[in-house]
Design a protein around this motif. Structure first.
Motif, short mmCIF file in Angstrom:
data_model
loop_
_atom_site.label_atom_id
_atom_site.label_comp_id
_atom_site.label_asym_id
_atom_site.label_seq_id
_atom_site.Cartn_x
_atom_site.Cartn_y
_atom_site.Cartn_z
N ASN A 84 0.85 -1.20 0.00
CA ASN A 84 0.00 0.00 0.00
C ASN A 84 0.88 1.24 0.00
N ASN A 86 2.43 4.55 -2.55
CA ASN A 86 2.19 5.36 -3.74
C ASN A 86 3.28 6.40 -3.91
N THR A 90 0.45 11.60 -5.38
CA THR A 90 -0.79 10.85 -5.52
C THR A 90 -1.43 10.68 -4.15
N GLY A 92 -4.23 8.06 -2.32
CA GLY A 92 -5.17 6.95 -2.38
C GLY A 92 -5.25 6.20 -1.07
N GLU A 94 -2.79 5.65 1.07
CA GLU A 94 -1.60 4.83 1.17
C GLU A 94 -0.99 4.88 2.58
N HIS A 97 4.42 7.04 1.20
CA HIS A 97 4.74 7.71 -0.06
C HIS A 97 6.21 7.47 -0.36
N SER A 127 4.52 9.12 -12.76
CA SER A 127 4.50 8.41 -11.48
C SER A 127 4.59 6.90 -11.69
N GLU A 128 4.22 6.43 -12.89
CA GLU A 128 4.31 5.00 -13.19
C GLU A 128 5.77 4.52 -13.17
N ILE A 131 6.45 3.61 -9.56
CA ILE A 131 5.78 2.34 -9.26
C ILE A 131 6.55 1.17 -9.85
N ASP A 225 -1.39 12.09 -13.86
CA ASP A 225 -1.50 11.70 -12.45
C ASP A 225 -2.91 11.94 -11.92
N SER A 229 -5.80 9.26 -10.51
CA SER A 229 -6.33 9.40 -9.16
C SER A 229 -7.84 9.58 -9.15
#
Length: 255
Positions: A84, A86, A90, A92, A94, A97, A127-128, A131, A225, A229
């Motif tokens: 969890n 991010n 972003t 969500g 989480e 960060h 942001s990908e 990730i 982004d 979201s």
């Protein structure tokens, strides 16, 4: 029309206004100052030591270049949960960060600095990319990119990293908490719509202003982004209506 579609449409406007003359590409080759990554994730990742070539077409609508840095996952296990987590920028719900930054250096010091805690327009190109690095298995490599507005005088670079634990209640978030988060997101979305409208007005007032073109990559990164979201909030009809209104405003500005 989605927000991405609106900005893609705007890019056609930007690229269609050039003089049609092909100019020589700018190019610079830089190397990492160190393969070590500064900050919280230094034990888990390192930079691949090689030449990194940045190229920019002078007639490109972005007015700059992209640096794509290859990063390797080390053998150390993560000392924190990653189920969890991010990127910065972003939101969500989480637990953590995470982010990567870059300092691009000239002869006498930093020329370009992108902080590891920055997201959206001030962070990585996508942001990908962040990730993707967090999903690497030991020994695997991946890439993370940043936009670069100028190439003159660049010699080397150094990556940085940040990890931040988010303080959350141990109990499950109530529906009112979730509604509050989405209302805040809508406010941010509407603020971005206003920012985009102002951006297009500035461009239309002076299409030859190269500073406007350099802002484009930052605008589209932030838009991507926010588009991602928004999926967490569109189930609420009231919120979805606000988002649709903001998208319509952007689409009208792009016409």
């Amino acid at each position: 029309m989605t927000i991405i579609g609106a900005i893609t449409f705007a890019s056609v406007i930007l690229t269609s206004c050039g003089d049609g003359k092909k100019k020589e590409a700018n190019e610079v080759t830089i190397k990492p100052k160190s393969t070590s990554i500064k900050g919280d994730l230094s034990s888990y990742f390192e930079v691949i030591d090689k030449d990194y070539v940045l190229k920019a077409e002078e007639d490109s609508f972005m007015g700059g270049a992209i640096i794509s840095v290859e990063v390797k996952r080390k053998d150390k296990d993560f000392d924190f949960p990653t189920d969890n987590i991010n990127p910065f920028g972003t939101n969500g719900g989480e637990d953590y960060h995470v982010g990567f930054g870059i300092e691009i250096l000239g002869e006498s010091g930093p020329v370009i600095v992108k902080q590891a805690t920055e997201g959206g327009m001030g962070g990585p190109y996508s942001s990908e990319d962040v990730i993707g690095l967090m999903k690497l298995k030991k020994g695997e490599t991946g890439y993370i990119r940043w936009s670069v507005d100028k190439l003159d005088g660049l010699k080397s670079f150094q990556l940085s990293s940040a990890l931040q634990k988010e303080e959350r209640s141990s109990s499950t978030l109530s529906s009112s908490d979730a509604t509050g988060d989405c209302e805040q997101f809508c406010s941010d979305y509407e603020a971005f719509a206003d920012e985009y409208v102002a951006f297009m007005k500035k461009y239309k007032a002076n299409p030859s202003d190269t500073s406007v073109l350099s802002e484009y990559s930052e605008m589209i990164s932030k838009a991507a982004d926010m588009q991602e979201s928004s999926k967490d909030c569109t189930a609420d009809a009231k919120v979805a209506a606000r988002i649709s209104k903001a998208v319509a405003k952007i689409a009208k500005a792009a016409m």
